[in-house]
Design an enzyme around this catalytic site. Structure first.
Site, PDB file in Angstrom:
ATOM      1  N   GLY A  13       0.823  -1.210   0.000  1.00 23.83           N
ATOM      2  CA  GLY A  13       0.000   0.000   0.000  1.00 23.83           C
ATOM      3  C   GLY A  13       0.853   1.254   0.000  1.00 23.83           C
ATOM      4  N   SER A  19       2.679   5.905   1.365  1.00 24.16           N
ATOM      5  CA  SER A  19       3.600   6.719   0.551  1.00 24.16           C
ATOM      6  C   SER A  19       4.538   7.515   1.468  1.00 24.16           C
ATOM      7  CB  SER A  19       2.822   7.652  -0.389  1.00 24.16           C
ATOM      8  OG  SER A  19       2.027   8.523   0.366  1.00 24.16           O
ATOM      9  N   GLU A 191     -14.660  11.242   5.184  1.00 24.20           N
ATOM     10  CA  GLU A 191     -14.662  10.492   3.924  1.00 24.20           C
ATOM     11  C   GLU A 191     -15.956  10.830   3.167  1.00 24.20           C
ATOM     12  OE1 GLU A 191     -12.355   8.033   3.163  1.00 24.20           O
ATOM     13  OE2 GLU A 191     -11.265   8.157   5.047  1.00 24.20           O
ATOM     14  N   ASP A 202     -15.630   3.127  13.535  1.00 24.00           N
ATOM     15  CA  ASP A 202     -14.171   3.293  13.604  1.00 24.00           C
ATOM     16  C   ASP A 202     -13.730   3.342  15.075  1.00 24.00           C
ATOM     17  OD1 ASP A 202     -11.503   4.301  12.315  1.00 24.00           O
ATOM     18  OD2 ASP A 202     -11.998   5.847  13.773  1.00 24.00           O
ATOM     19  N   LYS A 206     -11.308   0.685  17.393  1.00 27.72           N
ATOM     20  CA  LYS A 206     -10.164   1.118  18.208  1.00 27.72           C
ATOM     21  C   LYS A 206     -10.387   0.737  19.677  1.00 27.72           C
ATOM     22  CE  LYS A 206      -9.092   4.766  14.903  1.00 27.72           C
ATOM     23  NZ  LYS A 206      -9.490   6.102  14.442  1.00 27.72           N
TER      24      LYS A 206
HETATM   25  N1  NAD Z   1      -4.935   7.861   6.753  1.00 27.92           N
HETATM   26  C1  NAD Z   1      -4.804   7.949   8.061  1.00 27.92           C
HETATM   27  O1  NAD Z   1      -4.732   9.026   8.620  1.00 27.92           O
HETATM   28  C2  NAD Z   1      -4.722   6.699   8.897  1.00 27.92           C
HETATM   29  C3  NAD Z   1      -4.513   6.812  10.283  1.00 27.92           C
HETATM   30  C4  NAD Z   1      -4.383   5.675  11.065  1.00 27.92           C
HETATM   31  C5  NAD Z   1      -4.487   4.430  10.456  1.00 27.92           C
HETATM   32  N2  NAD Z   1      -4.704   4.342   9.109  1.00 27.92           N
HETATM   33  C6  NAD Z   1      -4.789   3.000   8.511  1.00 27.92           C
HETATM   34  O2  NAD Z   1      -3.706   2.796   7.632  1.00 27.92           O
HETATM   35  C7  NAD Z   1      -4.107   1.998   6.541  1.00 27.92           C
HETATM   36  C8  NAD Z   1      -3.827   2.747   5.237  1.00 27.92           C
HETATM   37  O3  NAD Z   1      -4.578   3.949   5.222  1.00 27.92           O
HETATM   38  P1  NAD Z   1      -4.421   5.024   4.058  1.00 27.92           P
HETATM   39  O4  NAD Z   1      -5.177   6.202   4.496  1.00 27.92           O
HETATM   40  O5  NAD Z   1      -2.999   5.168   3.667  1.00 27.92           O
HETATM   41  O6  NAD Z   1      -5.221   4.281   2.878  1.00 27.92           O
HETATM   42  P2  NAD Z   1      -5.262   4.666   1.323  1.00 27.92           P
HETATM   43  O7  NAD Z   1      -6.595   4.243   0.818  1.00 27.92           O
HETATM   44  O8  NAD Z   1      -4.837   6.064   1.121  1.00 27.92           O
HETATM   45  O9  NAD Z   1      -4.135   3.737   0.671  1.00 27.92           O
HETATM   46  C9  NAD Z   1      -4.297   2.360   0.471  1.00 27.92           C
HETATM   47  C10 NAD Z   1      -3.186   1.861  -0.463  1.00 27.92           C
HETATM   48  O10 NAD Z   1      -3.281   0.438  -0.514  1.00 27.92           O
HETATM   49  C11 NAD Z   1      -3.296   0.018  -1.878  1.00 27.92           C
HETATM   50  N3  NAD Z   1      -4.163  -1.164  -1.976  1.00 27.92           N
HETATM   51  C12 NAD Z   1      -5.440  -1.267  -1.510  1.00 27.92           C
HETATM   52  N4  NAD Z   1      -5.912  -2.493  -1.800  1.00 27.92           N
HETATM   53  C13 NAD Z   1      -4.928  -3.144  -2.473  1.00 27.92           C
HETATM   54  C14 NAD Z   1      -4.829  -4.434  -3.049  1.00 27.92           C
HETATM   55  N5  NAD Z   1      -5.852  -5.272  -3.004  1.00 27.92           N
HETATM   56  N6  NAD Z   1      -3.664  -4.777  -3.640  1.00 27.92           N
HETATM   57  C15 NAD Z   1      -2.626  -3.912  -3.682  1.00 27.92           C
HETATM   58  N7  NAD Z   1      -2.670  -2.673  -3.157  1.00 27.92           N
HETATM   59  C16 NAD Z   1      -3.809  -2.293  -2.565  1.00 27.92           C
HETATM   60  C17 NAD Z   1      -3.837   1.182  -2.654  1.00 27.92           C
HETATM   61  O11 NAD Z   1      -3.382   1.087  -3.999  1.00 27.92           O
HETATM   62  C18 NAD Z   1      -3.216   2.355  -1.887  1.00 27.92           C
HETATM   63  O12 NAD Z   1      -1.902   2.545  -2.344  1.00 27.92           O
HETATM   64  C19 NAD Z   1      -5.585   1.676   6.777  1.00 27.92           C
HETATM   65  O13 NAD Z   1      -5.702   0.441   7.418  1.00 27.92           O
HETATM   66  C20 NAD Z   1      -6.045   2.799   7.687  1.00 27.92           C
HETATM   67  O14 NAD Z   1      -7.129   2.422   8.521  1.00 27.92           O
HETATM   68  C21 NAD Z   1      -4.804   5.444   8.331  1.00 27.92           C
HETATM   69  N1  HSE Z   2     -11.325   8.244  10.077  1.00 27.68           N
HETATM   70  C1  HSE Z   2     -10.405   8.229  11.159  1.00 27.68           C
HETATM   71  C2  HSE Z   2      -8.991   8.187  10.634  1.00 27.68           C
HETATM   72  C3  HSE Z   2      -7.997   7.677  11.597  1.00 27.68           C
HETATM   73  O1  HSE Z   2      -8.228   6.364  11.970  1.00 27.68           O
HETATM   74  C4  HSE Z   2     -10.631   9.480  12.015  1.00 27.68           C
HETATM   75  O2  HSE Z   2     -11.441  10.347  11.669  1.00 27.68           O
HETATM   76  O3  HSE Z   2     -10.027   9.599  13.070  1.00 27.68           O
END
Ligand code: NAD
Ligand code: HSE
Ligand code: NA
Length: 435
Positions: A13, A19, A191, A202, A206
């Site tokens: 991912g 990234s 979202e 969510d 947690k």
């Molecule tokens: N964004 C936040 O602030 C945040 C905070 C805490 C935890 N998280 C957790 O971190 C994780 C990632 O979140 P995010 O916001 O970066 O998600 P995102 O949707 O921005 O990124 C997901 C990535 O995974 C890849 N992906 C998804 N399904 C795939 C598959 N089947 N095969 C290959 N690649 C695949 C996508 O191409 C993308 O690059 C999630 O579990 C989310 O709950 C996110």
């Molecule tokens: N959707 C979540 C992102 C972090 O898990 C929030 O609003 O806190």
């Protein structure tokens, strides 16, 4: 020059968090090598679309769409894809192939944590997940390590930034839930489909993770009592403000004795509640998160900061990665999850709390007595009562109760609704964190 060994890391991912993890790994490689005593080698990044636009400029040759193949030969797999499948299968595959795993996936852990932790324990692998709860805020490691010798009594968490932003905006501007949600969406906090956030799903995921860790008990997400913020009105927020409270969506994990059997148990619940303005959680503004922990010896502690966002969350992921990589250098198995206490999760009816109930009543003799009777009949003690008279011949009563079981309070509210002098039950909110 020191010859460092290489630790092979596969990233699944490259979205908001992934990234940034990749960027920081590439930018800070030398410093991380010095801290770890081994070189982190990012061997590849699995994504759905190699050509998708990313938040960070990353070498194209690292990308692949073949996640199962990327995992083979990795020492550590970082899962940041989100969702249940294929994340679950890939994490199990990584563990089976001898890798340690870092994930930020609360949905996966809440639904399949027991299975994943058991698989990791069987082979001595580490499964770390600091990013899964309250993003950048260190809370998993403090619970697991710093407080490992203490006894956690209670956790009150603001663990969802979107809902905290919405409730804070309602509090500071008087906005309706719909308007505050629209602003949260415009600013990118919410979202396109905000159900997981405003429905409390969510936060419930947690809460499951926090409670399992804090109470050494496997807590199924289905056992978490969950209420979202969809019913919170501008009038409730305003009335709370006037009474010295703020409405917050809380994830509550509490150790308590079952009132029926007397046996030790726990309660895990998510709902919007009134929090006194003097409580440290009341000061958590905007999309921030905070976790207030009450430990038997340590007393109250608060962990506060950014609960989401690609760059802050990447910090939590890298912290887990460095800890695992250091263990690779010195050797030994990972830390497994402890579920030895195996406490019962009590149903919501058995917990004890206090309520603030707002009633519209007829303004005539005997009304207060009739209402006081209802409370007395259910064994619920009234702590405060405030009356405001409207010109229409009705009055508004705001009644604060002492602690009582949820069941007694629910029965009281049901009887009040059927009491002739009660025009309507305008609002029912629990009060938490009395100071
Ligand atoms: N964004 C936040 O602030 C945040 C905070 C805490 C935890 N998280 C957790 O971190 C994780 C990632 O979140 P995010 O916001 O970066 O998600 P995102 O949707 O921005 O990124 C997901 C990535 O995974 C890849 N992906 C998804 N399904 C795939 C598959 N089947 N095969 C290959 N690649 C695949 C996508 O191409 C993308 O690059 C999630 O579990 C989310 O709950 C996110
Ligand atoms: N959707 C979540 C992102 C972090 O898990 C929030 O609003 O806190
Ligand atoms: Na965290």
């Amino acid at each position: 020059m020191i010859e460092y060994r290489s630790i092979r890391v596969a990233l699944l991912g490259a979205g908001s968090v992934g990234s940034q993890v990749a960027r920081l790994l590439l930018e800070h490689g030398d410093e991380l090598t010095a801290r770890i005593g081994a070189r982190i080698e990012l061997v590849g990044i699995a994504v759905r679309d190699v050509d998708a636009k990313r938040d960070a400029d990353l070498p194209r040759e690292l990308f692949t769409t073949d996640a199962p193949r990327l995992i083979l030969g990795a020492d550590i797999v970082i899962e940041l894809m989100g969702g249940i499948e294929p994340a679950r299968t890939l994490v199990l595959q990584a563990i089976a192939s001898g890798a340690d795993v870092v994930t930020g996936n609360k949905a996966l852990l809440a639904a399949h944590g027991a299975e994943l932790f058991a698989a990791a324990e069987q082979v001595g692998a580490q499964l770390s997940y600091e990013a899964a709860v309250a993003g950048a805020i260190p809370i998993i490691r403090p619970l697991r390590e710093s407080l490992a010798g203490d006894r956690i009594e209670r956790i009150l968490g603001i663990v969802n930034g979107t809902t905290n932003y919405i409730l804070d905006r309602m509090d500071t501007t008087g906005a309706s839930l719909e308007d505050a949600l629209a602003t949260a969406t415009e600013l990118g906090y919410a979202e396109a489909d905000p159900t997981a956030d405003i429905g409390g799903y969510d936060a419930a995921q947690k809460a499951t993770i926090l409670a399992s860790l804090a109470f050494h008990t496997s807590v199924p997400v289905e056992s978490v009592h969950r209420e979202g913020i969809t019913g919170v009105t501008a009038a409730q927020v305003e009335s709370a403000r006037r009474a010295g409270y703020v409405v917050k969506l809380l994830a509550i994990c509490e150790r308590l004795a079952d009132p029926e059997s007397g046996e030790a148990g726990i309660s895990v619940r998510v709902y919007p509640a009134l929090v006194p303005r003097e409580h440290p959680l009341a000061a958590v503004r905007g999309a921030n998160n905070a976790v207030f922990v009450e430990a038997s010896a340590a007393g109250p502690l608060m962990f506060y900061g950014a609960g989401a966002g690609g760059v802050p969350t990447a910090s939590a992921v890298l912290g887990d990665l460095v800890a695992i990589a250091r263990r690779h250098v010195v050797g030994g198995p990972g830390t497994s999850e402890s579920t030895h206490a195996d406490l019962a999760v009590l149903p919501i009816g058995r917990i004890t709390t206090s309520y603030s109930i707002t009633l519209e009543v007829s303004d005539e003799p005997g009304v207060l007595a009739a209402i006081a009777h209802v409370f007395a009949d259910h064994g619920v003690s009234v702590e405060t009562m405030q009356q405001t008279v409207a010109e229409s011949g009705t009055a508004t009563l705001v009644i604060g109760t002492h602690q009582a079981t949820e069941q007694a309070l629910a029965d009281t509210v049901a009887t009040l609704a059927d009491t002739p002098v009660v025009v309507s039950v305008a609002s029912v909110l629990r009060v938490e964190g009395a100071v």
